[in-house]
Motif scaffolding. Structure first.
Motif, PDB file in Angstrom:
ATOM      1  N   HIS A 128       0.819  -1.217   0.000  1.00 40.53           N
ATOM      2  CA  HIS A 128       0.000   0.000   0.000  1.00 40.53           C
ATOM      3  C   HIS A 128       0.850   1.262   0.000  1.00 40.53           C
ATOM      4  CE1 HIS A 128      -4.325  -1.082   0.448  1.00 40.53           C
ATOM      5  NE2 HIS A 128      -3.805  -2.254   0.756  1.00 40.53           N
TER       6      HIS A 128
ATOM      7  N   SER B  56      -1.695   1.725   5.339  1.00 40.09           N
ATOM      8  CA  SER B  56      -2.171   3.040   4.912  1.00 40.09           C
ATOM      9  C   SER B  56      -3.157   2.896   3.763  1.00 40.09           C
ATOM     10  CB  SER B  56      -0.989   3.902   4.460  1.00 40.09           C
ATOM     11  OG  SER B  56      -0.390   3.346   3.297  1.00 40.09           O
ATOM     12  N   THR B  57      -3.999   3.908   3.599  1.00 40.52           N
ATOM     13  CA  THR B  57      -4.838   3.953   2.411  1.00 40.52           C
ATOM     14  C   THR B  57      -3.976   4.379   1.225  1.00 40.52           C
ATOM     15  OG1 THR B  57      -5.418   6.275   2.743  1.00 40.52           O
ATOM     16  CG2 THR B  57      -6.831   4.628   3.790  1.00 40.52           C
ATOM     17  N   ASP B  58      -4.471   4.107   0.040  1.00 42.71           N
ATOM     18  CA  ASP B  58      -3.697   4.435  -1.153  1.00 42.71           C
ATOM     19  C   ASP B  58      -3.601   5.931  -1.403  1.00 42.71           C
ATOM     20  OD1 ASP B  58      -3.179   1.766  -1.698  1.00 42.71           O
ATOM     21  OD2 ASP B  58      -4.979   1.525  -2.929  1.00 42.71           O
TER      22      ASP B  58
END
Length: 281
Positions: free
Chosen positions: A23, A93-95
């Protein structure tokens, strides 16, 4: 704006670490891994073999999370990065996390930001979050924090005498005492997990039980009293009182009470006896 990322490793769960790396490595030009003597280091090496722009630094033994974080900061500085995103090995984490941080910094006129954080989604329960905009806060956890490299190193970095636990609290207090801001943006940017946590309801409010090992309980209590001696302020005193209350919750609701209690009491006394490191200013 140059941004890299760093992860401290100690016996990571390989599948979760792989998710973490996948990610974040698409969002930054360099990922720094610092290994603290993992028994499964060869599995880590196999995981990252052939992946571009990943640097693995080996400590050979467990020197503590604070030392490893400082090593990440120094490596980022050497490679001319202005900011470094620090992550736990099991956080994901988010992208869009780096994009959100970059957008905020590019549109912010303030120059005294030492650290950025985001809304965090815990795998066990949600942490406090803000719905929109941004706000100045007193403290944030290390994972998911975007640290200004030059500023953080200029105030002394992470206190290596603390080894593990509350090193994030210390660096946040230190940054604020030197006039720098800790800012949280309203973006759910990190999936995180604090131990094997659960919530209990004591009537007047909910409390978290983290079921940490006796080793971790020692450093939680040791560093609570250490920070109280180091800073002498109301915020740290409240944190110290919370740790005492957490000690009683452990006695009431957790397993291995005798061992955890012994380590906790020793930690409280050792923290008061320790000589606090001096912050740069």
């Amino acid at each position: 704006m140059n941004i890299c990322a760093g992860i401290v490793l100690f016996n990571p769960e390989i599948e979760r670490l792989n998710e973490n790396i996948e990610h974040i490595r698409k969002q930054v030009p360099m990922l720094i891994l610092v290994d603290n003597g993992s028994s499964n280091l060869e599995n880590v090496k196999s995981l990252i073999c052939g992946l571009p722009n990943i640097i693995l630094l080996e400590n050979g033994k467990n020197l503590g999370i604070a030392q490893a974080l400082n090593r990440i900061l120094r490596k980022a500085q050497k490679e001319h990065y202005e900011w470094v995103l620090t992550l736990d090995q099991d956080s994901v984490s988010t992208d869009g996390l780096i994009r959100e941080y970059r957008d905020f910094l590019e549109n912010c006129s303030e120059k005294n930001i030492g650290c950025l954080t985001c809304n965090i989604v815990d795998r066990n329960f949600s942490l406090e979050k803000r719905e929109e905009g941004f706000e100045d806060i007193d403290y944030c956890i290390t994972s998911g924090s975007l640290m200004n490299v030059e500023i953080t190193l200029s105030v002394g970095g992470f206190d290596e005498s603390m080894f593990i636990d509350k090193v994030d609290c210390d660096v946040c207090i230190n940054l604020r005492q030197h006039g720098y801001r800790i800012v949280r943006i309203a973006y759910e940017g990190l999936l995180h997990e604090i131990g094997h946590a659960k919530q209990i309801n004591l009537g007047f409010r909910k409390w978290e039980l983290y079921n940490h090992s006796s080793f971790r309980r020692y450093y939680m209590c040791r560093n609570a009293s250490y920070l109280l001696r180091k800073y002498h302020n109301g915020y740290v005193f409240k944190m110290f009182l919370k740790e005492i209350f957490q000690f009683f919750l452990v006695l009431l609701f957790e397993e291995d009470k005798k061992e955890k209690a012994g380590k906790s009491i020793k930690g409280f006394f050792d923290g008061f006896k320790a000589s606090p490191a001096c912050s740069k200013g």
